[in-house]
Enzyme design. Structure first.
Site, mmCIF file in Angstrom:
data_model
loop_
_atom_site.group_PDB
_atom_site.id
_atom_site.type_symbol
_atom_site.label_atom_id
_atom_site.label_comp_id
_atom_site.label_asym_id
_atom_site.label_seq_id
_atom_site.Cartn_x
_atom_site.Cartn_y
_atom_site.Cartn_z
ATOM 1 N N LYS A 224 0.860 -1.195 0.000
ATOM 2 C CA LYS A 224 0.000 0.000 0.000
ATOM 3 C C LYS A 224 0.889 1.236 0.000
ATOM 4 C CE LYS A 224 -1.920 2.772 2.832
ATOM 5 N NZ LYS A 224 -1.802 4.058 2.090
ATOM 6 N N GLU A 300 9.545 1.038 10.890
ATOM 7 C CA GLU A 300 10.585 2.076 10.805
ATOM 8 C C GLU A 300 9.844 3.397 10.996
ATOM 9 O OE1 GLU A 300 12.417 5.020 9.655
ATOM 10 O OE2 GLU A 300 12.596 4.181 7.624
ATOM 11 N N CYS A 334 12.940 10.903 8.235
ATOM 12 C CA CYS A 334 12.757 10.410 9.605
ATOM 13 C C CYS A 334 14.062 10.511 10.390
ATOM 14 C CB CYS A 334 12.228 8.985 9.582
ATOM 15 S SG CYS A 334 13.121 7.958 8.428
ATOM 16 N N GLU A 431 9.040 15.764 16.205
ATOM 17 C CA GLU A 431 9.527 15.627 14.832
ATOM 18 C C GLU A 431 8.799 16.665 13.982
ATOM 19 O OE1 GLU A 431 8.496 11.914 12.957
ATOM 20 O OE2 GLU A 431 10.484 11.766 12.092
HETATM 21 P P1 ADP Z 1 2.366 10.689 7.894
HETATM 22 O O1 ADP Z 1 1.692 11.245 9.100
HETATM 23 O O2 ADP Z 1 3.729 11.187 7.721
HETATM 24 O O3 ADP Z 1 1.556 10.734 6.626
HETATM 25 P P2 ADP Z 1 1.634 8.020 8.509
HETATM 26 O O4 ADP Z 1 2.316 7.175 9.491
HETATM 27 O O5 ADP Z 1 0.259 8.471 8.838
HETATM 28 O O6 ADP Z 1 2.628 9.188 8.208
HETATM 29 O O7 ADP Z 1 1.553 7.298 7.092
HETATM 30 C C1 ADP Z 1 2.473 6.366 6.611
HETATM 31 C C2 ADP Z 1 1.721 5.284 5.889
HETATM 32 O O8 ADP Z 1 0.848 4.662 6.825
HETATM 33 C C3 ADP Z 1 0.844 5.759 4.742
HETATM 34 O O9 ADP Z 1 0.869 4.810 3.687
HETATM 35 C C4 ADP Z 1 -0.526 5.819 5.372
HETATM 36 O O10 ADP Z 1 -1.596 5.676 4.458
HETATM 37 C C5 ADP Z 1 -0.470 4.616 6.295
HETATM 38 N N1 ADP Z 1 -1.435 4.658 7.406
HETATM 39 C C6 ADP Z 1 -1.952 5.738 8.026
HETATM 40 N N2 ADP Z 1 -2.851 5.373 8.971
HETATM 41 C C7 ADP Z 1 -2.904 4.015 8.965
HETATM 42 C C8 ADP Z 1 -3.642 3.028 9.704
HETATM 43 N N3 ADP Z 1 -4.520 3.367 10.632
HETATM 44 N N4 ADP Z 1 -3.421 1.728 9.421
HETATM 45 C C9 ADP Z 1 -2.527 1.367 8.487
HETATM 46 N N5 ADP Z 1 -1.817 2.241 7.747
HETATM 47 C C10 ADP Z 1 -1.996 3.556 7.969
#
Ligand code: ADP
Length: 533
Positions: A224, A300, A334, A431
């Site tokens: 994804k 990570e 990061c 961050e």
């Molecule tokens: P950022 O805040 O920098 O966008 P995230 O950690 O929210 O970082 O996003 C990193 C990845 O995790 C993206 O592919 C996002 O769609 C996915 N993501 C965000 N929320 C969820 C969730 N509840 N479950 C699984 N994946 C998620």
């Protein structure tokens, strides 16, 4: 070809540069420099077409089951550049079924390791052939400079796949000398269906770090991509098909975290989940994995990495590397060196030079040659960064330069430097993920070790000194997954990367990443005639 087209656009766009409003710090003339340097009215047209915007399931590009799409944006303007199929739980189900079939029945884990390695090598060749298109797509959708994407990140994608192609036929178990009349061996087997969730800051590199080792070990994948940057994973996956990857081995579902991402992390038929993103989301992913089928998890996550400049450091080099450690990729790393600790004896010189360097940083259209900094990824990050800058000012850190948006369009932020930063300020703890450097003063090595480690994160650290004993002492005392000594952001394919503490679980890249995608099976065979022993 692409480069020629770009330079044509550059000359046109240079002639249309405009002045834009500046603000905040009282260094008006400096702000003026920021404002006039490269604020472009007309964004350069990227030399690439968007050909893949559907989901990739079982070797075919298809619409989402719901028929829904979502917009992908150009961070230079905030305008929509493509409407992309929006996968959700149903599409994840379809993708996982395809990956399961390709693992259980399909050719991938059953192919010889050498055949698998040849697919990865052919892919690397195709990446080189399509270097400029991949780089242009990456830059267009992410805002990173075309030069960075074309000269460093796309070549690194090819390099990582060649590295893992090299491993594919060198993965083997052991013969174990156990007590008793037994022959004992270990088999290193692929885990099965790997779910992979990647972020938006390095879309192609995160694709490489995850897909390369998983394929080399014989797994099948549902990936994804991040909702902000769905385009290059689809393009790269298409090249993998062209390289001979059988259908269903890699499935790519674009979509949002709480829908598609959560469905993947909690899927009962996914054997392993690898995630890169924020610490907050990492916790959710781990919980979903535990509550469903207890799938293996690697994470990570975030960081607030110290960059320590000792009194004996080569100051000019340290200034340049501290600048790079923080501002690289618009500060969206990061492992950014986001707490610059400087020894009090060299602090004044370091600060003056750091400020001058930030003021020299060229900001503008990432397709323009010579530009060092493009826009932030989206309005959410852009607003968040400006809020952190405000909090730095309100908590009485000294704003040395920058402090506001750059230009009047898109998500550009001025390179910003704060001095007089204290450990308990938000800008020193959170961050920020933007071009905001925080400079802190220290006196003693013991003191800086304590302060550098006083964070929930532990992703990386930088150490600048010419004294070997100081370097050894700091690199052992710092609780971080990577310590760079007199360098920063060195990302060779063979070097493991990952976090201590709340920066993550597990390591990616190098030989360590293979462990994430393999199971160890012990095979114990009774020997017929113990006397043979
Ligand atoms: P950022 O805040 O920098 O966008 P995230 O950690 O929210 O970082 O996003 C990193 C990845 O995790 C993206 O592919 C996002 O769609 C996915 N993501 C965000 N929320 C969820 C969730 N509840 N479950 C699984 N994946 C998620």
């Amino acid at each position: 070809m692409a480069a020629r087209r770009i330079s044509g656009f550059i000359s046109r766009s240079l002639s249309s540069s405009i002045a834009s409003p500046g603000r905040t710090c009282n260094l008006r003339s400096e702000i003026q420099r920021f404002s006039t340097a490269a604020a472009l009215q007309e964004p350069i047209t990227p030399p690439v077409r968007i050909n893949y915007s559907q989901l990739l399931i079982d070797g075919k590009f298809v619409d989402a089951a719901s028929g829904k799409t979502f917009p992908a944006f150009d961070p230079r303007t905030g305008e929509v550049i493509a409407n992309v199929a929006e996968g959700d739980a149903e599409d994840i189900n379809r993708a996982v079924s395809a990956a399961r079939k390709a693992f259980d029945e399909g050719p991938w884990p059953k192919m010889t390791a050498y055949e698998r390695s040849c697919v990865l090598l052919r892919f690397a060749d195709l990446v080189e052939k399509h270097n400029d298109e991949l780089a242009a797509l990456e830059s267009w959708n992410n805002g990173k400079t075309y030069e960075q994407a074309a000269k460093s990140e796309v070549p690194m994608l090819a390099r990582l796949f060649r590295y893992y192609a090299g491993w594919a036929d060198k993965i083997h178990g052991l013969t174990v000398p156990a007590d008793g009349p037994y022959h004992v061996q270990t088999l290193h087997e692929p885990i099965g269906v790997a779910g992979q969730i990647i972020p938006w800051n390095f879309p192609l590199l995160m694709f490489a770090w995850k897909v390369g080792p998983a394929l080399a070990c014989g797994n099948t994948i549902v990936l994804k991509s991040a909702e902000q940057t769905p385009l290059t994973a689809l393009y790269a996956a298409k090249l993998l098909l062209e390289a001979g990857l059988p259908p269903g081995v890699l499935n790519v579902v674009s979509g949002f975290g709480p829908t598609a991402g959560a469905a993947l992390a909690s899927h009962m038929d996914v054997d392993k989940i690898a995630f890169t993103g924020s610490t907050e989301t990492g916790k959710i992913v781990q919980e979903l994995a535990a509550k469903s089928n207890l799938k293996a998890v690697t994470l990570e996550l975030g960081g607030k990495s110290p960059f320590i400049v000792c009194e004996d450091a080569d100051i000019d080099k340290a200034v340049e590397l501290a600048h790079f450690a923080l501002f690289f990729n618009q500060g969206q790393c990061c492992c950014a060196g986001s707490r610059t600790f400087v020894h009090e004896r060299v602090h004044e010189e370091f600060l003056e030079k750091s400020k001058a360097r930030a003021l020299r940083r060229t900001v503008g259209d990432p397709f323009q040659k010579g530009i060092e900094q493009g826009p932030q990824i989206d309005s959410e990050q852009f607003e968040k960064i400006l809020r952190y800058i405000k909090s730095g000012v309100e908590s009485n850190a000294t704003l040395e330069c920058g402090g506001d948006r750059f230009g009047s369009k898109g998500f550009y932020v001025q390179p910003t430097v704060f001095s007089n930063v204290k450990d308990d300020m938000l800008i020193a703890k959170d961050e920020i993920f933007g071009p905001v450097q925080s400079i802190l003063k220290f006196k003693e090595i013991d003191e800086v070790i304590k302060r550098a480690n006083a964070t929930r994160y532990g992703l990386a650290a930088g150490v600048f000194t010419q004294n070997l004993d100081t370097a050894n002492r700091l690199s052992r005392a710092l609780r971080a997954g990577t310590v760079w000594v007199n360098c920063f952001d060195v990302f060779d394919a063979a070097i493991p990367f990952g976090g201590y503490k709340m920066s993550g679980i597990g390591r990616e890249k190098g030989i360590y990443s293979l462990h994430n995608y393999l199971q160890v099976k012990a095979v114990v065979t009774a020997l017929k005639n113990p006397a043979w022993l």
